[in-house]
Each structure stands twice: as C-alpha cells, then as structure tokens.
Design a protein around this motif. Structure first.
Motif, short mmCIF file in Angstrom:
data_model
loop_
_atom_site.label_atom_id
_atom_site.label_comp_id
_atom_site.label_asym_id
_atom_site.label_seq_id
_atom_site.Cartn_x
_atom_site.Cartn_y
_atom_site.Cartn_z
N GLY A 147 -7.93 8.21 -8.07
CA GLY A 147 -7.63 7.71 -6.74
C GLY A 147 -8.86 7.79 -5.85
O GLY A 147 -9.60 8.78 -5.88
N HIS A 153 -0.20 4.00 -6.34
CA HIS A 153 -0.95 2.75 -6.20
C HIS A 153 -1.14 2.14 -7.58
O HIS A 153 -1.65 2.79 -8.49
CB HIS A 153 -2.30 3.00 -5.54
CG HIS A 153 -2.19 3.66 -4.20
ND1 HIS A 153 -1.88 2.97 -3.05
CD2 HIS A 153 -2.34 4.96 -3.82
CE1 HIS A 153 -1.84 3.81 -2.02
NE2 HIS A 153 -2.10 5.03 -2.47
N ASP A 175 -2.05 10.78 -5.35
CA ASP A 175 -3.18 9.85 -5.43
C ASP A 175 -4.27 10.28 -6.39
O ASP A 175 -5.30 9.61 -6.49
CB ASP A 175 -3.79 9.66 -4.04
CG ASP A 175 -3.17 8.48 -3.31
OD1 ASP A 175 -2.26 7.85 -3.87
OD2 ASP A 175 -3.57 8.22 -2.16
N VAL A 181 0.86 -1.19 0.00
CA VAL A 181 0.00 0.00 0.00
C VAL A 181 0.89 1.23 0.00
O VAL A 181 1.61 1.48 0.97
CB VAL A 181 -0.92 0.04 1.24
CG1 VAL A 181 -1.79 1.31 1.21
CG2 VAL A 181 -1.80 -1.21 1.31
N GLY A 182 0.88 1.99 -1.07
CA GLY A 182 1.61 3.25 -1.11
C GLY A 182 3.07 3.09 -1.49
O GLY A 182 3.93 2.91 -0.63
N HIS A 183 3.36 3.15 -2.81
CA HIS A 183 4.75 3.02 -3.27
C HIS A 183 5.56 4.26 -2.89
O HIS A 183 5.03 5.36 -2.71
CB HIS A 183 4.79 2.86 -4.78
CG HIS A 183 3.93 1.75 -5.30
ND1 HIS A 183 3.86 0.51 -4.70
CD2 HIS A 183 3.09 1.70 -6.37
CE1 HIS A 183 3.02 -0.25 -5.38
NE2 HIS A 183 2.54 0.44 -6.39
N GLY A 216 -4.26 6.65 -10.14
CA GLY A 216 -3.77 5.32 -9.84
C GLY A 216 -3.98 4.44 -11.05
O GLY A 216 -4.49 4.89 -12.08
N ASP A 262 -0.43 6.53 4.26
CA ASP A 262 0.36 5.66 3.40
C ASP A 262 1.39 6.43 2.58
O ASP A 262 2.18 5.83 1.85
CB ASP A 262 -0.53 4.81 2.49
CG ASP A 262 -1.54 5.61 1.71
OD1 ASP A 262 -1.99 6.67 2.20
OD2 ASP A 262 -1.92 5.19 0.60
N HIS A 263 1.40 7.74 2.71
CA HIS A 263 2.38 8.59 2.03
C HIS A 263 3.31 9.29 3.02
O HIS A 263 4.47 9.51 2.71
CB HIS A 263 1.66 9.63 1.17
CG HIS A 263 0.86 9.00 0.07
ND1 HIS A 263 1.27 8.99 -1.24
CD2 HIS A 263 -0.32 8.33 0.10
CE1 HIS A 263 0.37 8.35 -1.97
NE2 HIS A 263 -0.59 7.94 -1.18
#
Length: 247
Positions: free
Chosen positions: A196, A225, A184, A17-19, A187, A75-76
């Motif tokens: 997103g 994502h 986001d 979750v969240g590159h 995606g 997640d960021h």
C-alpha cells in the motif's frame, strides 16, 4: 454499488477509493437476529450507500454491532462517525491511531515516493471535484493491540499490529474462515499484490507486508484497494515485491 460476496458471511462493498467490508455475525446477546460488523467505512459521505447495501443483505442499522477501523486514513474512517451514530455500533481501532480518529491528534504525514505523491495528488483532486464532505471525528470505544481477539464473530479473530502505514494500523486474521483483512499494508493491481502506498515508515510497512504474506490458513485477502485475492493466495503473496513497489 453492488455487494460482492466473498464467503458465506463476508461481502465487499466496492467504492472508487477505499472498499468497505460487511461481515455477518451469529446471533448473540438478547437478539435472535444475526448481527454485522463493518471493516472500515469509506470516505466521508459513504454512510447512505453502506446502509443501503446492508438493507439489501437483510440487515438493519441496529444490527451492526462493531465497526473496525484498520487505520486512521480518511478513506477508511471518513464515514465512521455517521455510521456509528446510525447504528450504535462499538468502534474499534488500533491504540496508536485512536487519538487521530478521535480528532485529538494530527494525522502523521506519510513519506511519499514520487509515484505515490502523483497518485495522492490525483486522489485529493478527485475528492475536491466531487465535493466530498469534511470528516468528523468519532469516539473509539475499544483500542486494539497486537494479540487481541475480537469477540462475537463466532470464531477466533486475531488482531495483528501492522506498523508502517500508520503508527496504529491493524490487520484481522480469521484462521477458521481462512480470511485476512490486511488494511492498507496489502493492495492489488494488475493481478499483483502490492505494498500500500503512502506509508509513514516504508521499511516497517514492508516488514508488515512480509509478515502478513507468511501467514498460514489464508485463502481470501480482503484488500481495501483493488480486487480481493481469492485464488492462488499463497503464490500471489509470495510473488509480491513490496521492496520495489512505488519506486
């Protein structure tokens, strides 16, 4: 977690979750070594994996000069405090999101569609099952605004305000490298570019999506994502239907 090289200077660190994206910067200042920027930091607890990947690329923690947070979601920004402490990097984020990232204001709640709520509930349950650490706030050293340009990247980096997902989301456009970091707003899934999910203002988010999709000089879209878009970018973005995504 193996870094995926997208250009001569950009790698994706793929997380569930969240590159996180690593960007190699040219030597600058007093250092003859190349530097690095991180775009987003993953969920809390991701810092060791990010630093290990950086080491595999030949970088040291002190080589990280900038941490750019595309928006305030966990997640960021979740590992921003740990990575800032480990590297001494300057932290940059959109001005309206900065108070949230610093822990001075609550996160504005998204307005979920039914499909988005189901997705969100599943993700949060996964976080709980994995025992994800609590997020720590982090100081934002530079607040970004529409029209700003980042320095030290060896080429122009245009900051675009992307309203709608959060109040202060930002995208980064590198026209010389033909790279876009959309946050986001964009995606991917099942070979499509999608809006997103989990936006505070869906209509604004759709407008931001369309604005980014219309940019010229984009051949790589580094989405947080899904898989990065590296082929047929213009056609992929033109075919997107953000107005009906997640309904």
């Amino acid at each position: 977690m193996r870094p995926r090289q997208l250009t001569s200077a950009i790698w994706q660190l793929p997380f569930p979750v969240g590159h996180v994206y690593v960007v190699r910067l040219p030597p600058g200042g007093r250092s003859a070594r190349a530097g690095y920027a991180l775009v987003d930091t993953g969920v809390p607890g991701s810092a060791p994996a990010v630093l290990a990947a950086l080491d595999g690329l030949g970088g040291r923690p002190e080589d990280v000069r900038q941490i750019v947070l595309t928006h305030s979601h966990i997640d960021h920004t979740g590992s921003a405090a740990d990575l800032a402490a480990a590297t001494g990097a300057t932290v940059l984020a959109g001005a309206p999101d900065a108070p949230v990232i610093r822990g001075e204001a609550p996160e504005p709640p998204p307005r979920f569609t039914a499909a988005e709520q189901t997705l969100f509930d599943g993700i949060m349950a996964g976080f709980a099952d994995a025992g994800m650490p609590e997020q720590r706030p982090v100081a934002v050293d530079i607040e970004l605004h529409e029209g700003d340009e980042l320095t030290g990247w060896g080429e122009p980096v245009h900051v675009l305000a992307t309203h709608g997902h959060t109040p202060g989301g930002v995208a980064l456009h590198l026209p010389e490298s033909r790279v876009l970091f959309p946050g986001d707003i964009i995606g991917t899934g099942e070979g499509r570019a999608v809006l997103g999910p989990g936006n505070v203002d869906r209509e604004q988010a759709i407008a931001s999506f369309r604005r980014l999709a219309a940019l010229e000089r984009v051949e790589v879209v580094c989405v947080p994502h899904g898989d990065p878009v590296t082929e047929d970018v213009a056609a992929t973005l033109a075919a997107a239907t953000p107005e009906t995504d997640w309904l």
